[in-house]
Write an enzyme that holds these catalytic residues in place. Structure first.
Site, PDB file in Angstrom:
ATOM      1  N   LYS A 109      35.500  48.998  43.420  1.00 56.46           N
ATOM      2  CA  LYS A 109      37.030  49.308  43.109  1.00 56.46           C
ATOM      3  C   LYS A 109      37.394  50.423  44.121  1.00 56.46           C
ATOM      4  O   LYS A 109      36.750  51.139  44.637  1.00 56.46           O
ATOM      5  CB  LYS A 109      37.011  49.949  41.668  1.00 56.46           C
ATOM      6  CG  LYS A 109      38.129  49.905  40.893  1.00 56.46           C
ATOM      7  CD  LYS A 109      38.447  48.518  40.290  1.00 56.46           C
ATOM      8  CE  LYS A 109      39.832  48.264  39.707  1.00 56.46           C
ATOM      9  NZ  LYS A 109      39.865  47.097  39.206  1.00 56.46           N
ATOM     10  N   SER A 362      39.854  35.136  41.894  1.00 55.09           N
ATOM     11  CA  SER A 362      39.521  35.658  43.191  1.00 55.09           C
ATOM     12  C   SER A 362      38.354  35.255  44.017  1.00 55.09           C
ATOM     13  O   SER A 362      38.273  34.814  44.978  1.00 55.09           O
ATOM     14  CB  SER A 362      39.369  37.164  43.172  1.00 55.09           C
ATOM     15  OG  SER A 362      40.606  37.867  43.070  1.00 55.09           O
TER      16      SER A 362
HETATM   17  P1  NAD Z   1      50.427  46.449  35.887  1.00 55.32           P
HETATM   18  O1  NAD Z   1      50.701  47.855  36.619  1.00 55.32           O
HETATM   19  O2  NAD Z   1      51.334  45.181  36.303  1.00 55.32           O
HETATM   20  O3  NAD Z   1      50.776  46.713  34.302  1.00 55.32           O
HETATM   21  C1  NAD Z   1      50.522  47.783  33.561  1.00 55.32           C
HETATM   22  C2  NAD Z   1      51.687  47.987  32.431  1.00 55.32           C
HETATM   23  O4  NAD Z   1      51.284  48.840  31.447  1.00 55.32           O
HETATM   24  C3  NAD Z   1      52.904  48.672  32.833  1.00 55.32           C
HETATM   25  O5  NAD Z   1      54.060  47.779  32.410  1.00 55.32           O
HETATM   26  C4  NAD Z   1      53.153  50.103  32.674  1.00 55.32           C
HETATM   27  O6  NAD Z   1      54.444  50.162  32.194  1.00 55.32           O
HETATM   28  C5  NAD Z   1      52.318  49.789  31.116  1.00 55.32           C
HETATM   29  N1  NAD Z   1      51.770  51.179  30.678  1.00 55.32           N
HETATM   30  C6  NAD Z   1      51.339  52.007  31.358  1.00 55.32           C
HETATM   31  N2  NAD Z   1      50.800  53.179  30.463  1.00 55.32           N
HETATM   32  C7  NAD Z   1      51.198  52.708  29.229  1.00 55.32           C
HETATM   33  C8  NAD Z   1      51.075  53.219  27.811  1.00 55.32           C
HETATM   34  N3  NAD Z   1      50.422  54.356  27.557  1.00 55.32           N
HETATM   35  N4  NAD Z   1      51.633  52.404  26.821  1.00 55.32           N
HETATM   36  C9  NAD Z   1      52.151  51.332  27.186  1.00 55.32           C
HETATM   37  N5  NAD Z   1      52.119  50.760  28.440  1.00 55.32           N
HETATM   38  C10 NAD Z   1      51.818  51.447  29.378  1.00 55.32           C
HETATM   39  O7  NAD Z   1      49.094  46.203  35.900  1.00 55.32           O
HETATM   40  P2  NAD Z   1      48.236  44.976  35.605  1.00 55.32           P
HETATM   41  O8  NAD Z   1      47.707  44.422  36.775  1.00 55.32           O
HETATM   42  O9  NAD Z   1      49.013  44.175  34.573  1.00 55.32           O
HETATM   43  O10 NAD Z   1      47.006  45.601  35.234  1.00 55.32           O
HETATM   44  C11 NAD Z   1      46.909  46.239  33.565  1.00 55.32           C
HETATM   45  C12 NAD Z   1      45.577  46.273  33.252  1.00 55.32           C
HETATM   46  O11 NAD Z   1      44.722  45.116  33.140  1.00 55.32           O
HETATM   47  C13 NAD Z   1      44.588  47.186  33.975  1.00 55.32           C
HETATM   48  O12 NAD Z   1      43.702  48.163  33.087  1.00 55.32           O
HETATM   49  C14 NAD Z   1      43.984  46.514  35.016  1.00 55.32           C
HETATM   50  O13 NAD Z   1      42.637  47.083  35.492  1.00 55.32           O
HETATM   51  C15 NAD Z   1      43.433  45.498  34.068  1.00 55.32           C
HETATM   52  N6  NAD Z   1      43.368  44.121  34.598  1.00 55.32           N
HETATM   53  C16 NAD Z   1      44.121  43.705  35.752  1.00 55.32           C
HETATM   54  C17 NAD Z   1      43.909  42.372  36.328  1.00 55.32           C
HETATM   55  C18 NAD Z   1      44.934  41.884  37.365  1.00 55.32           C
HETATM   56  O14 NAD Z   1      44.385  40.830  37.888  1.00 55.32           O
HETATM   57  N7  NAD Z   1      46.049  42.286  37.520  1.00 55.32           N
HETATM   58  C19 NAD Z   1      42.653  42.062  36.345  1.00 55.32           C
HETATM   59  C20 NAD Z   1      41.601  42.536  35.394  1.00 55.32           C
HETATM   60  C21 NAD Z   1      41.959  43.652  34.959  1.00 55.32           C
END
Ligand code: NAD
Length: 432
Positions: A109, A362
């Site tokens: 990471k 991926s």
């Molecule tokens: P992103 O930045 O697109 O979305 C995150 C969202 O969470 C945003 O809309 C933000 O406003 C919101 N947020 C932040 N704090 C918050 C809170 N306290 N309450 C409510 N909403 C809140 O990120 P993403 O890529 O969608 O990733 C989200 C989660 O999924 C992360 O934990 C990430 O590690 C996990 N994840 C993402 C992927 C991927 O492919 N994008 C893959 C596996 C895991």
């Protein structure tokens, strides 16, 4: 405590879960030792020339937790709360996740402590390229392969891939995944995490004899992963009654349509003040605005956690009323809260299974880049569905057979695979 900024105990929490797995399954002492700490943790400074001519330096990290099953694999996060503790924990979860999904990868990471929303587009590009220059020595298709995470996306991956090509003096598309399709990214990657989470939910609901039309969902964290999950879940017939982002939440018993919400959010940058229309009929009066964290305590069939880690913790778990939880975010439930939910009999579809869709596609991108192939989106999606069905069934059956939670079953499955490979590598002979 929101828990969001508190990473002090994040890795201890993850390690205590690991120790519980060691206690439950037969893991050689040497494999235990290897799994308790990361292989490599690199801290870097990333200098960025700002548009006004000043220089700012942002701290960044890349952690490779394990390379036993293959090269390290994991996303890069840009966020003001990033810390080495957080990146290390996320890299550990990636190692478990890749093993649960049976991918030929270890876990890694990366992160930069920065508020990317304060940067111009050019500043963001300079930061992305500077970060790759700083960690390039430990990257590569056979060593460590970054991907997107919170606040990074295909555009950022495109800049990073271009920078890596410059440093390598050639084209190395398999060095970074989550790229735009024009630069060798896989079709289906952008929606893969949400699509995968929906598959896992569907598979579980079918085992429980539940139909999508009967289920209500509340979704915390309406970002990239959650939007695609919500869009596809609505198509399947689930009713999304609430969504939140970092600034607020909205709620409607009739159900919300994710597409106009995302359009409004992109336009307004927040959900709280928006007007919501469904099927061209404006029903703003039916949308209730909630305080952000009220969403967590709604009485719904499934609470979907898709924001950040530590969102359900000791301080709020007793107020939860959802019948089940689905973790799209990494580590959204602390181990204390997890134990409480298990005792109460609330099923949790855990991150290390439910959000593997992103890393699985991926992997397909890496395979395509290495073989020079381009797969149709249908092929990517059907391979994703097959793999998730196979691995989810193993987790669900193990949980039933051993009378344990889905999380424990997934961890046991993943850790067993890594531990076996550690032994097979011959690292575990007695030292004398
Ligand atoms: P992103 O930045 O697109 O979305 C995150 C969202 O969470 C945003 O809309 C933000 O406003 C919101 N947020 C932040 N704090 C918050 C809170 N306290 N309450 C409510 N909403 C809140 O990120 P993403 O890529 O969608 O990733 C989200 C989660 O999924 C992360 O934990 C990430 O590690 C996990 N994840 C993402 C992927 C991927 O492919 N994008 C893959 C596996 C895991």
């Amino acid at each position: 405590m929101s828990g969001q900024k508190d990473h002090a105990n994040l890795f201890d929490d993850a390690r205590s879960r690991l120790e519980q797995v060691f206690d439950a399954i037969d893991v050689h002492d040497d494999a235990r030792e290897r799994l308790m700490q990361p292989n490599l943790a690199l801290q870097v400074s990333v200098p960025v020339r700002m548009d006004d001519g000043s220089l700012r330096v942002f701290p960044g990290w890349r952690v490779q937790y394990s390379d036993t099953l293959g090269p390290a694999k994991g996303g890069i996060r840009f966020h003001p709360d990033v810390s080495q503790e957080e990146v290390t924990t996320l890299s550990f979860w990636m190692a478990v996740k890749c093993a649960v999904a049976d991918l030929p990868y270890g876990g890694g990471k990366g992160g930069v402590k920065v508020d990317p929303k304060q940067l111009s587009k050019l500043e963001l590009e300079r930061l992305s390229r500077g970060y790759v220059r700083a960690i390039a020595d430990i990257l590569g298709p056979d060593r460590d392969i970054p991907a997107p995470d919170v606040n990074t996306n295909p555009t950022v991956m495109g800049w990073m891939a271009d920078e890596f090509d410059h440093l390598a003096r050639g084209k190395v598309p398999a060095a970074i995944t989550g790229k735009p399709p024009e630069l060798g990214g896989s079709l289906g990657r952008v929606a893969a995490t949400g699509r995968g989470a929906l598959h896992v939910l569907d598979l579980w609901a079918a085992r429980e004899g539940r139909r999508p039309e009967e289920a209500t969902l509340a979704i915390q964290g309406f970002g990239n992963a959650a939007y695609h999950f919500a869009r596809l879940a609505r198509e399947r017939g689930y009713r999304i009654v609430a969504v939140s982002d970092s600034k607020g939440a909205i709620h409607s018993r009739q159900g919300l349509d994710p597409d106009p919400i995302m359009a409004q959010k992109t336009h307004n940058q927040r959900l709280h003040d928006m007007v919501y229309c469904d099927d061209s009929v404006c029903i703003a009066e039916d949308v209730e605005r909630l305080e952000r964290d009220e969403l967590l305590t709604l009485d719904v069939d499934v609470l979907v956690l898709a924001a950040l880690e530590n969102q359900v913790h000791e301080g709020n778990v007793e107020q939860l009323r959802a019948a089940a939880l689905l973790e799209i975010a990494n580590g959204p439930v602390t181990s204390h809260a997890d134990a409480y939910l298990e005792k109460r009999g609330v099923p949790v579809l855990p991150d290390v299974l439910a959000n593997t869709g992103g890393v699985i596609v991926s992997y397909y991108e890496w395979v395509q880049n290495r073989s020079g192939e381009r797969w149709a989106e249908e092929e990517v999606n059907s391979r994703l569905a097959e793999r998730l069905e196979r691995q989810s069934r193993l987790v669900f059956e193990r949980a039933d057979d051993e009378g344990i939670s889905y999380r424990k079953a997934a961890y046991r499955q993943g850790i067993e695979r890594i531990a076996r490979a550690i032994l097979l590598r011959g690292n575990c002979q007695d030292s004398e």
